[in-house]
Write a protein that holds these residues in place. Structure first.
Motif, short mmCIF file in Angstrom:
data_model
loop_
_atom_site.label_atom_id
_atom_site.label_comp_id
_atom_site.label_asym_id
_atom_site.label_seq_id
_atom_site.Cartn_x
_atom_site.Cartn_y
_atom_site.Cartn_z
N PRO A 51 24.91 19.77 34.87
CA PRO A 51 25.78 20.74 34.19
C PRO A 51 27.11 20.85 34.93
O PRO A 51 27.21 20.46 36.10
CB PRO A 51 24.98 22.04 34.27
CG PRO A 51 24.12 21.88 35.47
CD PRO A 51 23.76 20.42 35.52
N PRO A 52 28.14 21.37 34.27
CA PRO A 52 29.43 21.53 34.94
C PRO A 52 29.32 22.48 36.13
O PRO A 52 28.48 23.38 36.16
CB PRO A 52 30.33 22.11 33.84
CG PRO A 52 29.39 22.71 32.85
CD PRO A 52 28.16 21.86 32.88
N GLU A 53 30.17 22.26 37.10
CA GLU A 53 30.17 23.08 38.32
C GLU A 53 30.53 24.52 37.98
O GLU A 53 31.46 24.78 37.23
CB GLU A 53 31.19 22.52 39.31
CG GLU A 53 31.13 23.16 40.68
CD GLU A 53 29.95 22.66 41.49
OE1 GLU A 53 29.36 23.49 42.19
OE2 GLU A 53 29.64 21.46 41.41
N ARG A 54 29.75 25.44 38.51
CA ARG A 54 30.07 26.85 38.35
C ARG A 54 30.80 27.35 39.59
O ARG A 54 30.42 27.03 40.71
CB ARG A 54 28.79 27.68 38.16
CG ARG A 54 28.16 27.57 36.79
CD ARG A 54 26.95 28.50 36.71
NE ARG A 54 26.31 28.43 35.42
CZ ARG A 54 26.65 29.18 34.38
NH1 ARG A 54 27.64 30.05 34.50
NH2 ARG A 54 26.02 29.06 33.23
N LYS A 55 31.81 28.14 39.37
CA LYS A 55 32.51 28.73 40.51
C LYS A 55 31.64 29.79 41.18
O LYS A 55 31.71 30.00 42.37
CB LYS A 55 33.84 29.33 40.06
CG LYS A 55 34.84 28.29 39.58
CD LYS A 55 36.16 28.94 39.20
CE LYS A 55 37.16 27.89 38.73
NZ LYS A 55 38.46 28.50 38.34
N GLU A 56 30.84 30.46 40.36
CA GLU A 56 29.94 31.48 40.90
C GLU A 56 28.83 31.72 39.89
O GLU A 56 28.93 31.35 38.72
CB GLU A 56 30.69 32.78 41.16
CG GLU A 56 31.35 33.36 39.91
CD GLU A 56 32.08 34.66 40.18
OE1 GLU A 56 32.32 35.40 39.21
OE2 GLU A 56 32.40 34.92 41.34
N TYR A 57 27.77 32.33 40.36
CA TYR A 57 26.65 32.66 39.49
C TYR A 57 26.49 34.17 39.37
O TYR A 57 25.41 34.68 39.14
CB TYR A 57 25.36 32.02 40.02
CG TYR A 57 25.25 30.56 39.67
CD1 TYR A 57 24.57 30.13 38.55
CD2 TYR A 57 25.88 29.60 40.47
CE1 TYR A 57 24.48 28.79 38.22
CE2 TYR A 57 25.79 28.26 40.15
CZ TYR A 57 25.10 27.86 39.03
OH TYR A 57 25.02 26.53 38.71
N SER A 58 27.57 34.89 39.56
CA SER A 58 27.53 36.34 39.45
C SER A 58 27.36 36.76 38.00
O SER A 58 27.93 36.18 37.09
CB SER A 58 28.82 36.94 40.02
OG SER A 58 28.87 38.32 39.74
N THR A 59 26.56 37.80 37.79
CA THR A 59 26.34 38.31 36.43
C THR A 59 27.21 39.53 36.13
O THR A 59 27.11 40.11 35.05
CB THR A 59 24.86 38.71 36.25
OG1 THR A 59 24.52 39.67 37.26
CG2 THR A 59 23.96 37.50 36.38
N ALA A 60 28.03 39.92 37.08
CA ALA A 60 28.86 41.11 36.89
C ALA A 60 29.84 40.90 35.73
O ALA A 60 30.47 39.86 35.61
CB ALA A 60 29.63 41.41 38.17
N SER A 61 29.95 41.92 34.88
CA SER A 61 30.91 41.94 33.77
C SER A 61 30.69 40.80 32.78
O SER A 61 31.61 40.38 32.09
CB SER A 61 32.36 41.89 34.30
OG SER A 61 32.59 42.96 35.19
#
Length: 287
Positions: free
Chosen positions: A252-262
């Motif tokens: 999958p494409p690179e995620r900058k972060e896996y935060s679920t906030a907002s």
């Protein structure tokens, strides 16, 4: 010097088939003037020297089961590990209790060391437990269930496999997970999760599934969570099936972060599902 009942207790590198190996060692090296201290090992040596399968029919069949390393061996070893008796195993596997005993004494001597859990794990399951299972590791997976000590659970695992098995199938783990499988979804999900005993940091898909699981917990209602969990299981099963069949060709494409906030959990779950659908179709992953 050959292994004996006394020396194997002090040697953690003794394989479960050590008695058979002793018989082979003495057969291949006639100059070794030693006598095995077990009758079954002495019988194995006589069998090797004479080749008389009629005198030792259970030993002959046990050797075939061991060498072919197929479904018969997988079921037999797992049932021995889980603690089923010779009579129980014989009834379930359509053998004689004598054959089960010979196999357990010669080729799978785990009953001699009931408390040696690490040793059993090393030799009955081995590398798949640490590095992940491949499609051909069915025996190791069944042995893992055997080590769990739940006889009824193991019976269900094995019977479900045979119920699904087709005449032209190879004895592989993917039989449990194929799209047309009739295996219960709950068991499929357990098998799928067992394929990767440890987190695989080199796989971005594992991060996607970890994020997927985290998002489910953020859904507002229990009904939403239950529904999403069922979809997660199905998606996980499909992914693991593709992995076992060697069809995972992209990340999958690179995620900058896996935060679920907002972020909307529902929207994020849909994005992951779209990526998984693209993987299933062999199409480029959507961003």
């Amino acid at each position: 010097m050959i292994r004996t009942n006394a020396t194997v207790k002090m040697d953690p590198f003794t394989p479960p088939c050590w008695r058979w190996e002793v018989a082979e060692q003495l057969f291949n090296k006639p100059a070794l003037d030693e006598i095995p201290d077990d009758q079954v090992t002495r019988d194995a040596l006589t069998y090797l020297r004479t080749g008389d399968s009629s005198q030792f029919p259970e030993m002959h069949t046990s050797r075939q089961i061991f060498l072919e390393d197929g479904l018969r061996r997988a079921a037999l070893e797992a049932r021995i590990l889980v603690g089923q008796t010779d009579a129980e195993i014989a009834e379930l596997c359509k053998y004689t209790p004598e054959l089960v005993q010979v196999y357990a004494d010669l080729f799978f001597c785990v009953r001699d060391f009931p408390k040696a859990s690490d040793w059993k794990l090393r030799y009955a399951v081995g590398k798949p437990h640490y590095y992940g299972y491949q499609d051909h590791n069915l025996r190791q997976m069944w042995n893992w269930f055997g080590l769990m000590g739940e006889s009824l659970g193991l019976n269900h695992v094995i019977q479900s496999y045979y119920d699904e098995l087709r005449p032209d199938d190879e004895p592989t783990l993917s039989v449990y997970l194929r799209p047309t499988s009739s295996v219960d979804l709950r068991l499929q999900a357990v098998i799928a999760e067992c394929i990767f005993p440890n987190f695989q940091p080199e796989s971005k898909w594992e991060y996607e599934f970890a994020y997927y699981s985290q998002l489910i917990n953020l859904l507002q209602t229990q009904e939403e969570k239950s529904s999403a969990l069922q979809e997660y299981k199905k998606d996980r099963i499909k992914y693991v099936y593709q992995y076992l069949k060697g069809k995972i060709k992209s990340q999958p494409p690179e995620r900058k972060e896996y935060s679920t906030a907002s972020r909307s959990p529902v929207r994020e779950i849909r994005k992951i599902q779209e990526r998984l659908r693209s993987l299933e179709l062999g199409a480029p992953n959507p961003i």
